[in-house]
Design an enzyme around this catalytic site. Structure first.
Site, PDB file in Angstrom:
ATOM      1  N   GLU A 221     -10.373   0.208   5.176  1.00  0.00           N
ATOM      2  CA  GLU A 221      -9.459   1.267   4.712  1.00  0.00           C
ATOM      3  C   GLU A 221      -8.451   0.575   3.808  1.00  0.00           C
ATOM      4  OE1 GLU A 221      -9.825   4.306   5.237  1.00  0.00           O
ATOM      5  OE2 GLU A 221     -10.921   4.547   7.113  1.00  0.00           O
TER       6      GLU A 221
ATOM      7  N   CYS B 151      -0.809   4.639   2.129  1.00  0.00           N
ATOM      8  CA  CYS B 151      -2.029   4.579   1.315  1.00  0.00           C
ATOM      9  C   CYS B 151      -2.388   5.955   0.778  1.00  0.00           C
ATOM     10  CB  CYS B 151      -3.170   4.024   2.154  1.00  0.00           C
ATOM     11  SG  CYS B 151      -3.394   4.913   3.694  1.00  0.00           S
TER      12      CYS B 151
ATOM     13  N   GLU C 274      -1.769   0.277  -7.565  1.00  0.00           N
ATOM     14  CA  GLU C 274      -1.126   1.100  -6.549  1.00  0.00           C
ATOM     15  C   GLU C 274       0.379   0.846  -6.564  1.00  0.00           C
ATOM     16  OE1 GLU C 274      -2.156  -0.111  -2.558  1.00  0.00           O
ATOM     17  OE2 GLU C 274      -1.832   1.913  -1.796  1.00  0.00           O
TER      18      GLU C 274
HETATM   19  P1  NAP Z   1      -2.216  -6.678   3.459  1.00  0.00           P
HETATM   20  O1  NAP Z   1      -1.331  -7.686   2.886  1.00  0.00           O
HETATM   21  O2  NAP Z   1      -3.601  -6.608   2.982  1.00  0.00           O
HETATM   22  O3  NAP Z   1      -2.184  -6.904   5.028  1.00  0.00           O
HETATM   23  C1  NAP Z   1      -2.948  -6.109   5.919  1.00  0.00           C
HETATM   24  C2  NAP Z   1      -3.423  -6.989   7.055  1.00  0.00           C
HETATM   25  O4  NAP Z   1      -4.385  -7.915   6.544  1.00  0.00           O
HETATM   26  C3  NAP Z   1      -2.327  -7.833   7.682  1.00  0.00           C
HETATM   27  O5  NAP Z   1      -2.589  -7.962   9.045  1.00  0.00           O
HETATM   28  C4  NAP Z   1      -2.477  -9.156   6.969  1.00  0.00           C
HETATM   29  O6  NAP Z   1      -1.964 -10.246   7.711  1.00  0.00           O
HETATM   30  C5  NAP Z   1      -3.972  -9.251   6.828  1.00  0.00           C
HETATM   31  N1  NAP Z   1      -4.439 -10.079   5.733  1.00  0.00           N
HETATM   32  C6  NAP Z   1      -3.880 -10.233   4.518  1.00  0.00           C
HETATM   33  N2  NAP Z   1      -4.644 -11.054   3.758  1.00  0.00           N
HETATM   34  C7  NAP Z   1      -5.706 -11.414   4.517  1.00  0.00           C
HETATM   35  C8  NAP Z   1      -6.836 -12.252   4.300  1.00  0.00           C
HETATM   36  N3  NAP Z   1      -7.050 -12.853   3.144  1.00  0.00           N
HETATM   37  N4  NAP Z   1      -7.719 -12.404   5.311  1.00  0.00           N
HETATM   38  C9  NAP Z   1      -7.535 -11.771   6.480  1.00  0.00           C
HETATM   39  N5  NAP Z   1      -6.478 -10.981   6.752  1.00  0.00           N
HETATM   40  C10 NAP Z   1      -5.582 -10.781   5.775  1.00  0.00           C
HETATM   41  O7  NAP Z   1      -1.661  -5.208   3.271  1.00  0.00           O
HETATM   42  P2  NAP Z   1      -0.228  -4.679   3.619  1.00  0.00           P
HETATM   43  O8  NAP Z   1       0.696  -5.106   2.555  1.00  0.00           O
HETATM   44  O9  NAP Z   1       0.121  -5.019   5.032  1.00  0.00           O
HETATM   45  O10 NAP Z   1      -0.487  -3.106   3.578  1.00  0.00           O
HETATM   46  C11 NAP Z   1      -0.444  -2.413   2.395  1.00  0.00           C
HETATM   47  C12 NAP Z   1      -1.815  -2.086   1.878  1.00  0.00           C
HETATM   48  O11 NAP Z   1      -2.574  -1.442   2.894  1.00  0.00           O
HETATM   49  C13 NAP Z   1      -1.742  -1.099   0.753  1.00  0.00           C
HETATM   50  O12 NAP Z   1      -2.659  -1.444  -0.250  1.00  0.00           O
HETATM   51  C14 NAP Z   1      -2.142   0.217   1.432  1.00  0.00           C
HETATM   52  O13 NAP Z   1      -2.632   1.185   0.562  1.00  0.00           O
HETATM   53  C15 NAP Z   1      -3.156  -0.256   2.397  1.00  0.00           C
HETATM   54  N6  NAP Z   1      -3.334   0.728   3.465  1.00  0.00           N
HETATM   55  C16 NAP Z   1      -4.502   1.441   3.522  1.00  0.00           C
HETATM   56  C17 NAP Z   1      -4.679   2.421   4.482  1.00  0.00           C
HETATM   57  C18 NAP Z   1      -5.942   3.226   4.553  1.00  0.00           C
HETATM   58  O14 NAP Z   1      -6.166   3.888   5.555  1.00  0.00           O
HETATM   59  N7  NAP Z   1      -6.800   3.215   3.549  1.00  0.00           N
HETATM   60  C19 NAP Z   1      -3.674   2.664   5.409  1.00  0.00           C
HETATM   61  C20 NAP Z   1      -2.508   1.922   5.325  1.00  0.00           C
HETATM   62  C21 NAP Z   1      -2.356   0.940   4.350  1.00  0.00           C
HETATM   63  P3  NAP Z   1      -0.535 -10.918   7.362  1.00  0.00           P
HETATM   64  O15 NAP Z   1       0.484  -9.845   7.550  1.00  0.00           O
HETATM   65  O16 NAP Z   1      -0.428 -12.017   8.321  1.00  0.00           O
HETATM   66  O17 NAP Z   1      -0.634 -11.350   5.928  1.00  0.00           O
END
Ligand code: NAP
Length: 471
Positions: A234, A268, A367
């Protein structure tokens, strides 16, 4: 990224956490595996009772956990309370419906005969320990919408939560423990993103679900692909919000403000690109900008606040870069476009509307994760759909029109996992949720969500069990 609780409204670090070492991770993986061996054999009644108990506890904890969430990631306290309530509802929904959603399926007698069998059915069996890599923006909801169906299906869960919401992550583990789940059924792993690969490659982990950004999704999916493990992704979105002449323009503008700024603009499924027919563009724009200007930006613990701070300094800096890039390339800033002078501490940003947006601007392609809206003026529905689909994302979409043909056309042609007509996108336990294109794959919620982490098993009989096989 350190694992820490940092209040985004003040920038103050309140608590830091050590990430788990290899030995502790190993213990937890083993517990998840052992728990699965017995938990998978439990019946739906037992699982439902546990989940209902967890829902009751969360309901009682609502105020405290809402304050924790607001402290860690800055959403207005009213929204944090609503998020907890939504989780309670989803838990009760899955407790009630999981058995029906996962009931055995029976092919027709003619098809069974055609297969050469005497009896056959499809059974949904759990897969095993599932790793959930989750984001901070709905730190309760994102986890519960994975955990409730996964646990009802008989899986066990391992949560790697975002590093800025450790208190919420630990609360969730404790919630399931207090509800009486056997040890190891649901565990939080306080680890950084660098440790995810090792956990995912462990043979005891059966599958993974990730909600987050595109780079995180790509990284987890490629490791899982290498290990041939199922994933649900997601990812981000840049949802279009189409406004056509027959719509109730005042209502469309009012909902647009909420759709763009809910969760401080960090959702999102927030509407991000507002694509408006030229006949109603001026009227919509005036009402929308007035609504954005009227929002109260401030302390997220204050009940009257509409928009709190962004969750991190980095998040605000990224947003500022996008707005500056748009400004440089000719966008008109109709409101906002800066930090509020009234809040020098914390990571606040004013609700912003950008007009005259063109494809060369980054805001057109990327985004905007914060309260920044982009406006597009279009000549007709064809052009509206063309602009709406001109994105790498495909999470959801919103359309405002009273014309049934236009509604049908949008339901057919918008490239997204959802088309919400005369309203804004909002998830519900009974409706599938997920995207296409770079917004990911797989679905959460509803029957589709609970079946994602099931082994869809064909059980086939060649000879009736009570009839000995012919010599
Ligand atoms: P993020 O930086 O991708 O982090 C999400 C999760 O992934 C965190 O637990 C993060 O850990 C982990 N993570 C980051 N890089 C990783 C890697 N290379 N390998 C494994 N795990 C990794 O995203 P965010 O800033 O928290 O959230 C915002 C994004 O989420 C936006 O793009 C939003 O649109 C999307 N989102 C999508 C949905 C949906 O349902 N489609 C819902 C909500 C949010 P750390 O925190 O330790 O880095």
């Amino acid at each position: 990224m350190p694992i820490a609780t940092i209040n985004p409204a003040t920038g103050e670090t309140l608590q830091t956490f050590e990430s788990l070492g290899a030995e502790e991770i190993e213990k937890r993986l083993e517990r998840a595996r052992t728990a699965f061996e017995t938990y998978r054999t439990t019946g739906f009644d037992e699982r439902a009772e546990l989940l209902r108990r967890a829902a009751d506890l969360l309901e009682k904890d609502q105020e405290d956990i809402a304050r924790t969430v607001t402290t860690e990631m800055g959403k207005p306290i009213a929204a944090a309370r609503a998020e907890a309530a939504k989780c309670v509802k989803a838990m009760r929904w899955y407790a009630e419906h999981a058995e029906g959603l996962l009931a055995d399926e029976h092919p027709s007698p003619a098809d069974v005969e055609d297969s050469g069998g005497t009896k056959a059915y499809v059974r949904y069996r759990p897969l095993g320990p599932v790793l959930a890599v989750m984001p901070w923006n709905f730190p309760l909801w994102q986890v519960i919408r994975f955990a409730a169906p996964a646990l009802m299906a008989g899986n066990t869960g391992l949560l790697k939560h975002a590093s800025n919401v450790p208190r919420t992550a630990l609360y969730l583990e404790d919630l399931f423990r207090r509800a009486g789940y056997p040890e190891g059924c649901f565990q939080t792993l306080l680890i950084g993103s660098g440790a995810v690969e090792g956990v995912l490659r462990d043979p005891r982990v059966a599958a993974a679900t990730l909600t987050g950004s595109e780079p995180a999704g790509r990284s987890v999916a490629s490791v899982a692909g290498d290990e041939i493990k199922k994933t649900v992704l997601e990812l981000g979105g840049s949802d279009p919000y189409l406004v056509l002449p027959s719509a109730d323009i005042a209502r469309a503008a009012e909902v647009a403000v909420t759709a763009r700024t809910q969760n401080n603009g960090q959702s999102c499924i927030a509407a991000k690109r507002f694509i408006v027919h030229r006949d109603v563009y001026d009227e919509f724009t005036r009402l929308f900008v007035d609504g954005m200007k009227a929002l109260k930006v401030g302390d997220p613990m204050d009940d009257s606040t509409d928009v709190g701070p962004l969750s991190s300094e980095r998040g605000r800096a990224d947003l500022e870069e996008l707005v500056e890039d748009a400004r440089k390339h000719g966008a008109t800033v109709l409101c906002g476009g800066r930090r509020p002078a009234s809040h020098p501490a914390g990571w606040f940003y004013e609700p912003t509307v950008l007009a005259d947006v063109t494809p060369r601007m980054r805001v057109h392609r990327e985004e905007t994760f914060g309260p920044v809206a982009t406006l597009y003026k279009v000549a007709d529905l064809d052009q509206a759909i063309e602009v709406a689909n001109d994105t790498a994302f495909g999470l959801s979409s919103n359309v405002w029109t009273r014309d049934e043909e236009e509604q049908e056309r949008c339901a057919r042609d918008l490239q997204a996992g959802g088309v919400y007509i005369n309203g804004m996108t909002a998830s519900h336990p009974a409706m599938p949720f997920g995207g296409v294109k770079r917004s990911g794959y797989g679905r959460e919620l509803s029957g589709h969500g609970i079946r994602e982490f099931c082994n869809v098993t064909t059980v086939w009989y060649g000879t009736p069990p009570d009839v000995p096989a012919a010599e």
